[in-house]
Design a protein around this motif. Structure first.
Motif, PDB file in Angstrom:
ATOM      1  N   CYS A 194       0.816  -1.216   0.000  1.00 68.49           N
ATOM      2  CA  CYS A 194       0.000   0.000   0.000  1.00 68.49           C
ATOM      3  C   CYS A 194       0.850   1.268   0.000  1.00 68.49           C
ATOM      4  CB  CYS A 194      -0.946  -0.004   1.194  1.00 68.49           C
ATOM      5  SG  CYS A 194      -0.125  -0.120   2.814  1.00 68.49           S
ATOM      6  N   GLU A 195       1.991   1.241   0.681  1.00 68.84           N
ATOM      7  CA  GLU A 195       2.868   2.407   0.664  1.00 68.84           C
ATOM      8  C   GLU A 195       3.501   2.589  -0.709  1.00 68.84           C
ATOM      9  OE1 GLU A 195       6.878   4.162   2.849  1.00 68.84           O
ATOM     10  OE2 GLU A 195       5.894   2.397   3.695  1.00 68.84           O
ATOM     11  N   ASP A 196       3.880   1.489  -1.349  1.00 68.02           N
ATOM     12  CA  ASP A 196       4.410   1.553  -2.711  1.00 68.02           C
ATOM     13  C   ASP A 196       3.391   2.211  -3.649  1.00 68.02           C
ATOM     14  OD1 ASP A 196       6.780   0.218  -2.047  1.00 68.02           O
ATOM     15  OD2 ASP A 196       5.862  -1.741  -2.371  1.00 68.02           O
ATOM     16  N   PHE A 197       2.123   1.825  -3.492  1.00 67.19           N
ATOM     17  CA  PHE A 197       1.061   2.395  -4.312  1.00 67.19           C
ATOM     18  C   PHE A 197       0.967   3.905  -4.119  1.00 67.19           C
ATOM     19  CE2 PHE A 197      -3.324   4.002  -4.190  1.00 67.19           C
ATOM     20  CZ  PHE A 197      -3.696   3.829  -5.517  1.00 67.19           C
ATOM     21  N   ALA A 198       0.927   4.342  -2.868  1.00 67.07           N
ATOM     22  CA  ALA A 198       0.789   5.767  -2.585  1.00 67.07           C
ATOM     23  C   ALA A 198       1.997   6.555  -3.087  1.00 67.07           C
ATOM     24  CB  ALA A 198       0.585   5.986  -1.089  1.00 67.07           C
ATOM     25  N   ILE A 199       3.198   5.998  -2.907  1.00 70.00           N
ATOM     26  CA  ILE A 199       4.408   6.682  -3.372  1.00 70.00           C
ATOM     27  C   ILE A 199       4.415   6.778  -4.896  1.00 70.00           C
ATOM     28  CG2 ILE A 199       6.924   6.468  -3.560  1.00 70.00           C
ATOM     29  CD1 ILE A 199       6.954   5.412  -0.715  1.00 70.00           C
ATOM     30  N   TYR A 200       3.961   5.725  -5.575  1.00 69.98           N
ATOM     31  CA  TYR A 200       3.890   5.802  -7.038  1.00 69.98           C
ATOM     32  C   TYR A 200       2.915   6.891  -7.465  1.00 69.98           C
ATOM     33  CZ  TYR A 200       2.758   5.037 -11.857  1.00 69.98           C
ATOM     34  OH  TYR A 200       2.525   5.258 -13.181  1.00 69.98           O
ATOM     35  N   CYS A 201       1.760   6.951  -6.818  1.00 72.08           N
ATOM     36  CA  CYS A 201       0.787   7.984  -7.168  1.00 72.08           C
ATOM     37  C   CYS A 201       1.378   9.377  -6.982  1.00 72.08           C
ATOM     38  CB  CYS A 201      -0.472   7.840  -6.309  1.00 72.08           C
ATOM     39  SG  CYS A 201      -1.496   6.406  -6.702  1.00 72.08           S
ATOM     40  N   LYS A 202       2.198   9.544  -5.969  1.00 72.50           N
ATOM     41  CA  LYS A 202       2.770  10.860  -5.677  1.00 72.50           C
ATOM     42  C   LYS A 202       3.946  11.211  -6.584  1.00 72.50           C
ATOM     43  CE  LYS A 202       2.100  13.285  -2.411  1.00 72.50           C
ATOM     44  NZ  LYS A 202       1.312  14.521  -2.215  1.00 72.50           N
ATOM     45  N   THR A 203       4.709  10.212  -7.028  1.00 73.01           N
ATOM     46  CA  THR A 203       5.962  10.493  -7.741  1.00 73.01           C
ATOM     47  C   THR A 203       6.039   9.914  -9.144  1.00 73.01           C
ATOM     48  OG1 THR A 203       7.089   8.498  -6.921  1.00 73.01           O
ATOM     49  CG2 THR A 203       7.181  10.480  -5.522  1.00 73.01           C
ATOM     50  N   GLY A 204       5.262   8.861  -9.435  1.00 73.04           N
ATOM     51  CA  GLY A 204       5.361   8.195 -10.730  1.00 73.04           C
ATOM     52  C   GLY A 204       6.585   7.319 -10.856  1.00 73.04           C
ATOM     53  N   LEU A 205       7.270   7.060  -9.735  1.00 71.59           N
ATOM     54  CA  LEU A 205       8.513   6.291  -9.763  1.00 71.59           C
ATOM     55  C   LEU A 205       8.273   4.820  -9.465  1.00 71.59           C
ATOM     56  CD1 LEU A 205      10.837   8.755  -7.791  1.00 71.59           C
ATOM     57  CD2 LEU A 205      10.739   8.411 -10.271  1.00 71.59           C
ATOM     58  N   LEU A 206       8.940   3.958 -10.234  1.00 72.03           N
ATOM     59  CA  LEU A 206       8.905   2.519 -10.018  1.00 72.03           C
ATOM     60  C   LEU A 206      10.324   1.985  -9.991  1.00 72.03           C
ATOM     61  CD1 LEU A 206       6.019   1.321 -12.356  1.00 72.03           C
ATOM     62  CD2 LEU A 206       5.983   1.448  -9.866  1.00 72.03           C
ATOM     63  N   VAL A 207      10.528   0.917  -9.231  1.00 65.67           N
ATOM     64  CA  VAL A 207      11.836   0.281  -9.169  1.00 65.67           C
ATOM     65  C   VAL A 207      12.079  -0.503 -10.447  1.00 65.67           C
ATOM     66  CG1 VAL A 207      13.263  -1.384  -7.937  1.00 65.67           C
ATOM     67  CG2 VAL A 207      11.782   0.170  -6.662  1.00 65.67           C
ATOM     68  N   GLU A 208      13.226  -0.296 -11.053  1.00 63.05           N
ATOM     69  CA  GLU A 208      13.538  -0.888 -12.347  1.00 63.05           C
ATOM     70  C   GLU A 208      14.014  -2.327 -12.236  1.00 63.05           C
ATOM     71  OE1 GLU A 208      15.856   0.591 -16.390  1.00 63.05           O
ATOM     72  OE2 GLU A 208      16.561   1.244 -14.433  1.00 63.05           O
ATOM     73  N   THR A 209      14.782  -2.653 -11.175  1.00 62.39           N
ATOM     74  CA  THR A 209      15.365  -3.981 -11.047  1.00 62.39           C
ATOM     75  C   THR A 209      14.368  -4.938 -10.416  1.00 62.39           C
ATOM     76  OG1 THR A 209      16.355  -3.227  -8.964  1.00 62.39           O
ATOM     77  CG2 THR A 209      17.745  -3.208 -10.922  1.00 62.39           C
ATOM     78  N   SER A 210      14.199  -6.097 -11.015  1.00 58.79           N
ATOM     79  CA  SER A 210      13.194  -7.055 -10.560  1.00 58.79           C
ATOM     80  C   SER A 210      13.550  -7.707  -9.232  1.00 58.79           C
ATOM     81  CB  SER A 210      12.999  -8.148 -11.617  1.00 58.79           C
ATOM     82  OG  SER A 210      14.212  -8.840 -11.847  1.00 58.79           O
ATOM     83  N   PHE A 211      14.833  -7.748  -8.872  1.00 58.65           N
ATOM     84  CA  PHE A 211      15.244  -8.438  -7.653  1.00 58.65           C
ATOM     85  C   PHE A 211      15.158  -7.532  -6.430  1.00 58.65           C
ATOM     86  CE2 PHE A 211      19.023  -6.576  -9.566  1.00 58.65           C
ATOM     87  CZ  PHE A 211      19.564  -5.869  -8.521  1.00 58.65           C
ATOM     88  N   SER A 212      14.915  -6.256  -6.632  1.00 56.57           N
ATOM     89  CA  SER A 212      14.934  -5.303  -5.537  1.00 56.57           C
ATOM     90  C   SER A 212      13.594  -5.245  -4.829  1.00 56.57           C
ATOM     91  CB  SER A 212      15.301  -3.914  -6.056  1.00 56.57           C
ATOM     92  OG  SER A 212      15.299  -2.971  -5.009  1.00 56.57           O
ATOM     93  N   VAL A 213      13.623  -4.737  -3.565  1.00 55.85           N
ATOM     94  CA  VAL A 213      12.371  -4.488  -2.868  1.00 55.85           C
ATOM     95  C   VAL A 213      11.725  -3.264  -3.476  1.00 55.85           C
ATOM     96  CG1 VAL A 213      13.197  -5.487  -0.727  1.00 55.85           C
ATOM     97  CG2 VAL A 213      13.532  -3.054  -1.136  1.00 55.85           C
ATOM     98  N   GLY A 214      10.490  -2.996  -3.095  1.00 56.25           N
ATOM     99  CA  GLY A 214       9.762  -1.881  -3.673  1.00 56.25           C
ATOM    100  C   GLY A 214      10.190  -0.535  -3.127  1.00 56.25           C
ATOM    101  N   ARG A 215       9.247   0.394  -3.130  1.00 59.86           N
ATOM    102  CA  ARG A 215       9.563   1.762  -2.731  1.00 59.86           C
ATOM    103  C   ARG A 215       9.224   2.023  -1.285  1.00 59.86           C
ATOM    104  NH1 ARG A 215       7.620   0.242  -6.960  1.00 59.86           N
ATOM    105  NH2 ARG A 215       5.512   0.116  -6.151  1.00 59.86           N
ATOM    106  N   SER A 216       8.671   1.050  -0.582  1.00 58.70           N
ATOM    107  CA  SER A 216       8.141   1.225   0.759  1.00 58.70           C
ATOM    108  C   SER A 216       9.216   1.551   1.792  1.00 58.70           C
ATOM    109  CB  SER A 216       7.419  -0.064   1.182  1.00 58.70           C
ATOM    110  OG  SER A 216       7.110  -0.038   2.550  1.00 58.70           O
ATOM    111  N   GLY A 217       8.995   2.645   2.525  1.00 57.95           N
ATOM    112  CA  GLY A 217       9.915   3.006   3.600  1.00 57.95           C
ATOM    113  C   GLY A 217       9.855   2.037   4.758  1.00 57.95           C
TER     114      GLY A 217
END
Length: 241
Positions: free
Chosen positions: A154-177
């Motif tokens: 859910c935090e990844d979703f909200a951060i994407y809505c705010k910034t439009g940023l997605l993690v490019e590497t498939s092995f990495s964790v998401g954007r969630s703090g």
């Protein structure tokens, strides 16, 4: 609102705000985008199993999401079988919890002062009209994929809505703090061999604390280099292929 708390009152809310509410005795928080008129668009799992690990934990740890209420809301109805991107009234989203505002464009000092992750980021938010467009588009097209506590929460979703940023590497964790904090804590513990660099307990605390802060900082969406900007229309088209 400041270093000690991001708590705000309802009359301070503005459309496009990234808000959150702590769940399960402050173990984790549920995030969403306030869209005005007392409504919140957020990303969740059905049956209140918000963590989505695919393990026994999903049967033990439940959220206080709208799907966990005993009686259907007069405004939202029964949302117990809904999953993905949904819209709820503010009361259902908070589920009797307090209201907090996620902060953007904070300074490195402020970021590190907030020892608990999932409350702020160094990343810059887009204008509110852009944020609202992303949130509503994802709602209309149920376009944020499968829920995952580590890669797509859910935090990844909200951060994407705010910034439009997605993690490019498939092995990495998401954007969630929240997950970045967990990863940083694990790294700090795993770095215990560094205790050989110091012979005192305070020294070990300093080393572990330093590793935790560095881990959180370099994992922040505003710092990391494995992120790209993806228009919401392209994101949805990719997910629906």
């Amino acid at each position: 609102m400041g270093v000690l708390s991001n708590k705000i009152e309802r009359d301070q809310l503005k459309p496009g705000d990234h808000i959150y509410s702590w769940r399960s005795a402050y173990v984790y928080a549920h995030h969403g985008i306030y869209v005005g008129d007392g409504k919140v668009i957020h990303f969740t799992r059905a049956a209140g199993q918000e963590i989505g690990t695919g393990t026994i934990l999903d049967k033990i740890i439940f959220s206080s999401s709208p799907s966990n209420t005993r009686h259907a809301c007069e405004n939202c109805g029964d949302q117990s079988r809904l999953h993905g991107v949904i819209m709820s009234c503010l009361d259902c989203f908070l589920s009797e919890g307090n209201l907090y505002l996620f902060c953007y464009s904070v300074s490195p000092v402020f970021f590190l002062t907030k020892a608990r992750g999932g409350t702020c980021t160094l990343a810059v938010s887009d204008p509110s009209d852009v944020v609202l467009h992303r949130a509503r588009y994802l709602l209309e097209n149920n376009g944020f994929g499968m829920y995952s506590i580590f890669k797509n929460n859910c935090e990844d979703f909200a951060i994407y809505c705010k910034t439009g940023l997605l993690v490019e590497t498939s092995f990495s964790v998401g954007r969630s703090g929240q997950i970045s904090s967990l990863t940083a804590a694990v790294t700090a513990v795993a770095s215990s061999p560094l205790r050989f660099l110091t012979t005192s307990a305070p020294g070990l605390i300093v080393v572990a604390g330093g590793m935790y802060c560095i881990g959180r900082y370099v994992s922040d969406i505003g710092i990391r280099r494995d992120v790209i900007t993806i228009p919401v229309e392209i994101l949805v088209a990719r997910l629906h292929k």
